[in-house]
Design an enzyme around this catalytic site. Sequence first.
Site, PDB file in Angstrom:
ATOM      1  N   LYS A  22       1.657  15.869  27.553  1.00 32.40           N
ATOM      2  CA  LYS A  22       3.053  15.406  27.043  1.00 32.40           C
ATOM      3  C   LYS A  22       2.933  14.918  25.953  1.00 32.40           C
ATOM      4  O   LYS A  22       3.675  14.967  25.069  1.00 32.40           O
ATOM      5  CB  LYS A  22       3.220  14.373  28.281  1.00 32.40           C
ATOM      6  CG  LYS A  22       4.425  13.357  27.688  1.00 32.40           C
ATOM      7  CD  LYS A  22       4.510  12.215  28.977  1.00 32.40           C
ATOM      8  CE  LYS A  22       3.828  11.073  28.577  1.00 32.40           C
ATOM      9  NZ  LYS A  22       4.076   9.950  27.534  1.00 32.40           N
ATOM     10  N   ASN A  23       1.599  14.041  25.545  1.00 30.90           N
ATOM     11  CA  ASN A  23       1.496  13.376  24.337  1.00 30.90           C
ATOM     12  C   ASN A  23       1.091  14.041  23.207  1.00 30.90           C
ATOM     13  O   ASN A  23       0.910  13.618  22.068  1.00 30.90           O
ATOM     14  CB  ASN A  23       0.654  12.083  24.334  1.00 30.90           C
ATOM     15  CG  ASN A  23       1.147  10.947  25.465  1.00 30.90           C
ATOM     16  OD1 ASN A  23       2.560  10.966  25.689  1.00 30.90           O
ATOM     17  ND2 ASN A  23       0.344   9.953  25.914  1.00 30.90           N
ATOM     18  N   CYS A 117       8.953  -1.496  25.816  1.00 30.40           N
ATOM     19  CA  CYS A 117       8.942  -1.236  27.335  1.00 30.40           C
ATOM     20  C   CYS A 117       7.981  -2.090  27.974  1.00 30.40           C
ATOM     21  O   CYS A 117       7.623  -3.347  27.581  1.00 30.40           O
ATOM     22  CB  CYS A 117       8.378   0.420  27.434  1.00 30.40           C
ATOM     23  SG  CYS A 117       6.888   0.533  26.928  1.00 30.40           S
ATOM     24  N   ARG A 122       5.666  -2.928  21.480  1.00 31.46           N
ATOM     25  CA  ARG A 122       5.344  -1.692  20.547  1.00 31.46           C
ATOM     26  C   ARG A 122       6.235  -1.642  19.465  1.00 31.46           C
ATOM     27  O   ARG A 122       7.197  -0.892  19.226  1.00 31.46           O
ATOM     28  CB  ARG A 122       5.789  -0.438  21.630  1.00 31.46           C
ATOM     29  CG  ARG A 122       5.006  -0.762  22.891  1.00 31.46           C
ATOM     30  CD  ARG A 122       5.210   0.223  23.846  1.00 31.46           C
ATOM     31  NE  ARG A 122       4.384   1.671  23.594  1.00 31.46           N
ATOM     32  CZ  ARG A 122       4.742   2.728  24.086  1.00 31.46           C
ATOM     33  NH1 ARG A 122       5.497   2.826  25.335  1.00 31.46           N
ATOM     34  NH2 ARG A 122       4.023   3.847  23.661  1.00 31.46           N
ATOM     35  N   ASP A 305      -4.466   4.833  28.920  1.00 31.70           N
ATOM     36  CA  ASP A 305      -3.308   5.512  29.748  1.00 31.70           C
ATOM     37  C   ASP A 305      -4.027   5.776  31.255  1.00 31.70           C
ATOM     38  O   ASP A 305      -3.390   6.288  31.904  1.00 31.70           O
ATOM     39  CB  ASP A 305      -2.729   6.659  29.282  1.00 31.70           C
ATOM     40  CG  ASP A 305      -1.998   6.433  28.115  1.00 31.70           C
ATOM     41  OD1 ASP A 305      -1.760   7.332  27.305  1.00 31.70           O
ATOM     42  OD2 ASP A 305      -1.728   5.512  27.992  1.00 31.70           O
ATOM     43  N   ARG A 397       8.337  11.244  34.283  1.00 33.50           N
ATOM     44  CA  ARG A 397       8.152  11.381  32.774  1.00 33.50           C
ATOM     45  C   ARG A 397       6.951  12.133  32.570  1.00 33.50           C
ATOM     46  O   ARG A 397       7.083  12.996  31.365  1.00 33.50           O
ATOM     47  CB  ARG A 397       8.426  10.155  32.200  1.00 33.50           C
ATOM     48  CG  ARG A 397       9.582   9.517  32.281  1.00 33.50           C
ATOM     49  CD  ARG A 397       9.545   8.087  31.496  1.00 33.50           C
ATOM     50  NE  ARG A 397       9.315   8.244  30.293  1.00 33.50           N
ATOM     51  CZ  ARG A 397       9.086   7.198  29.282  1.00 33.50           C
ATOM     52  NH1 ARG A 397       9.331   5.906  29.683  1.00 33.50           N
ATOM     53  NH2 ARG A 397       8.781   7.660  28.105  1.00 33.50           N
TER      54      ARG A 397
HETATM   55  C1  EPZ Z   1       0.895   6.693  22.308  1.00 35.57           C
HETATM   56  O1  EPZ Z   1       1.916   5.726  22.364  1.00 35.57           O
HETATM   57  C2  EPZ Z   1       1.178   7.369  23.508  1.00 35.57           C
HETATM   58  N1  EPZ Z   1       2.489   7.825  23.671  1.00 35.57           N
HETATM   59  C3  EPZ Z   1       0.900   6.332  24.618  1.00 35.57           C
HETATM   60  O2  EPZ Z   1       0.939   6.850  26.010  1.00 35.57           O
HETATM   61  C4  EPZ Z   1      -0.652   5.446  24.600  1.00 35.57           C
HETATM   62  O3  EPZ Z   1      -0.815   4.741  25.514  1.00 35.57           O
HETATM   63  C5  EPZ Z   1      -0.714   5.092  23.101  1.00 35.57           C
HETATM   64  O4  EPZ Z   1      -0.596   6.179  22.118  1.00 35.57           O
HETATM   65  C6  EPZ Z   1      -2.118   4.639  23.077  1.00 35.57           C
HETATM   66  O5  EPZ Z   1      -2.710   5.537  22.945  1.00 35.57           O
HETATM   67  C7  EPZ Z   1       2.565   9.118  23.022  1.00 35.57           C
HETATM   68  O6  EPZ Z   1       1.951   9.639  22.393  1.00 35.57           O
HETATM   69  C8  EPZ Z   1       3.914   9.689  23.423  1.00 35.57           C
HETATM   70  P1  EPZ Z   1       0.226   3.268  19.476  1.00 35.57           P
HETATM   71  P2  EPZ Z   1       2.088   4.728  20.785  1.00 35.57           P
HETATM   72  O7  EPZ Z   1       1.094   3.458  18.272  1.00 35.57           O
HETATM   73  O8  EPZ Z   1       2.083   5.816  19.481  1.00 35.57           O
HETATM   74  C9  EPZ Z   1       0.176  -1.288  18.256  1.00 35.57           C
HETATM   75  C10 EPZ Z   1       1.709   7.437  28.174  1.00 35.57           C
HETATM   76  O9  EPZ Z   1       1.673   6.752  29.142  1.00 35.57           O
HETATM   77  N2  EPZ Z   1       1.293  -0.934  16.990  1.00 35.57           N
HETATM   78  O10 EPZ Z   1      -1.167   3.889  19.147  1.00 35.57           O
HETATM   79  O11 EPZ Z   1       3.461   4.246  20.714  1.00 35.57           O
HETATM   80  C11 EPZ Z   1       1.154  -1.250  19.609  1.00 35.57           C
HETATM   81  O12 EPZ Z   1       1.995  -2.252  19.813  1.00 35.57           O
HETATM   82  C12 EPZ Z   1       2.090   6.531  26.891  1.00 35.57           C
HETATM   83  O13 EPZ Z   1       1.864   8.257  28.086  1.00 35.57           O
HETATM   84  C13 EPZ Z   1       1.722  -1.877  16.312  1.00 35.57           C
HETATM   85  O14 EPZ Z   1       0.987  -2.973  16.285  1.00 35.57           O
HETATM   86  O15 EPZ Z   1       0.912   4.028  20.753  1.00 35.57           O
HETATM   87  C14 EPZ Z   1       0.009  -1.121  20.607  1.00 35.57           C
HETATM   88  O16 EPZ Z   1      -0.395  -2.325  20.992  1.00 35.57           O
HETATM   89  C15 EPZ Z   1       2.240   5.096  27.037  1.00 35.57           C
HETATM   90  N3  EPZ Z   1       2.355  -1.272  15.272  1.00 35.57           N
HETATM   91  C16 EPZ Z   1      -1.070  -0.237  19.919  1.00 35.57           C
HETATM   92  O17 EPZ Z   1      -0.842  -0.514  18.396  1.00 35.57           O
HETATM   93  C17 EPZ Z   1       2.764   0.036  15.052  1.00 35.57           C
HETATM   94  O18 EPZ Z   1       3.607   0.347  14.195  1.00 35.57           O
HETATM   95  C18 EPZ Z   1      -0.935   0.965  20.655  1.00 35.57           C
HETATM   96  O19 EPZ Z   1       0.085   1.826  19.925  1.00 35.57           O
HETATM   97  C19 EPZ Z   1       2.522   0.884  16.210  1.00 35.57           C
HETATM   98  C20 EPZ Z   1       1.643   0.524  16.963  1.00 35.57           C
END
Ligand code: EPZ
Length: 424
Positions: A22-23, A117, A122, A305, A397
Amino acid sequence: MEKLIVTGGTKLEGRIKVSGAKNAVLPIIAASLLAEGECHLQDIPQLADVDTITQVIKSIGVKVSTTGNKDLVLNAGELTSSEPPEEWVRKMRASFLVMGPLLARLGHARISMPGGCNIGSRPIDLHLKGLTALGADIQMSHGIIECSAKKLVGSRVYLDFPSVGATENIMMAASRAEGTTVIENAAEEPEIVDLANFINGMGGRVYGAGTNIIRIEGVPRLKGANHTVIPDRIEAGTYMIMAAAAGGDVLVENVISDHLKPAMAKLAETGVTIDEEDSGVRVRSRGRGDAIDVKTLPYPGFPTDMQAQMMAYLTTARGTSVVTETVFENRFMHVNELRRMGSNIVIEGHSAVVKGVSRLTGAPVKASDLRAGAALIIAGLVAEGKTEICSIHHIDRGYEDLVVKLTGIGVDIKRKVYPDEVEK
Ligand code: EPZ
């Protein structure tokens, strides 16, 4: 309302096949906007999230079709808008991944701010930091983000946190910028590598994906490409943890075992036998494992995850485990539900202290997010009696054909409709 009914106590035996990731597929579908030609994607999982992002790209003019064999044929040759409807972006955070490609392709994008969420606020500040560095002008008002750039120029971007989404958005925008972009402290997840491979298949020049320094040499145009999406390491890890918790002998097929090293290592520490075989990873377990400590970290650390799923398994471990979540600030929504089933968990800041109990009992519980839902199924596997899980749209999802797949390895799980009950 629909619920999943899980009856505990059965050992698991047999083979279970993992679907496309998915990701990986979500950013790759977004990246298809970069090409003025036809892309043919294989091993596409039939998931609600894939439907959502497909609606987003269709709403701005991408032609979408399928041959009916778990594939997608996408043609972004004639884009009709740079403003996907708010309803779709609010529905799924990953829709925001069209920002970078739209900016690269049309020089403009107007997108609703993605909602937070259940697992955290996020923010998207790192996405915007990178796009700004490439020359985008960004205006935010009334919950809408408007990005515009006459042209994108390569730049050096340091990510304060190795954000997966920010790395993907910047990589996609940079792929058609003028000059070279270097992303420092980039995310190293396998899904980033799969996206880079897809962009390079379209004629892009992305180097270093999978490390924390990614260099992208912009090119003026990108063509359509064929691509087979990598298997879903989180789905695979979820099944491995299910086998560990319930006990039995399960072969998890269609995996890239390199992507599963953290899950394999931590499960082995609990006393489970893990073998890499030609067609997959084999998990043999007697059920209750030994308590361990787990800390989530960006890849190649233990994935956030899989945190909820591992915690569910550790609720009946021999001893006390400490589960520490360092990636999201609020990813313990499953704890209350696990407590309803008799687990002994105390949250202390970013850690959960899980004191192993000898048995759980089935109860009505609610999925708060995708992986928490999977964790409740795992708890239901080891609980006495029936566990009724509601809000299962979260689970749909990210887990394709879950009831069919789990039934195939001996799980007593049914999907039931309760017409007179509504989601609370
Ligand atoms: C991706 O989300 C995945 N989703 C998530 O999977 C996964 O948990 C996450 O990466 C971490 O591995 C998809 O790929 C569609 P991040 P993403 O940006 O990209 C902070 C699932 O269950 N952050 O790496 O949204 C954020 O708040 C889902 O399949 C900022 O501060 O994750 C978080 O604490 C859930 N500023 C951390 O980074 C930003 O601009 C990780 O977020 C962006 C993120």
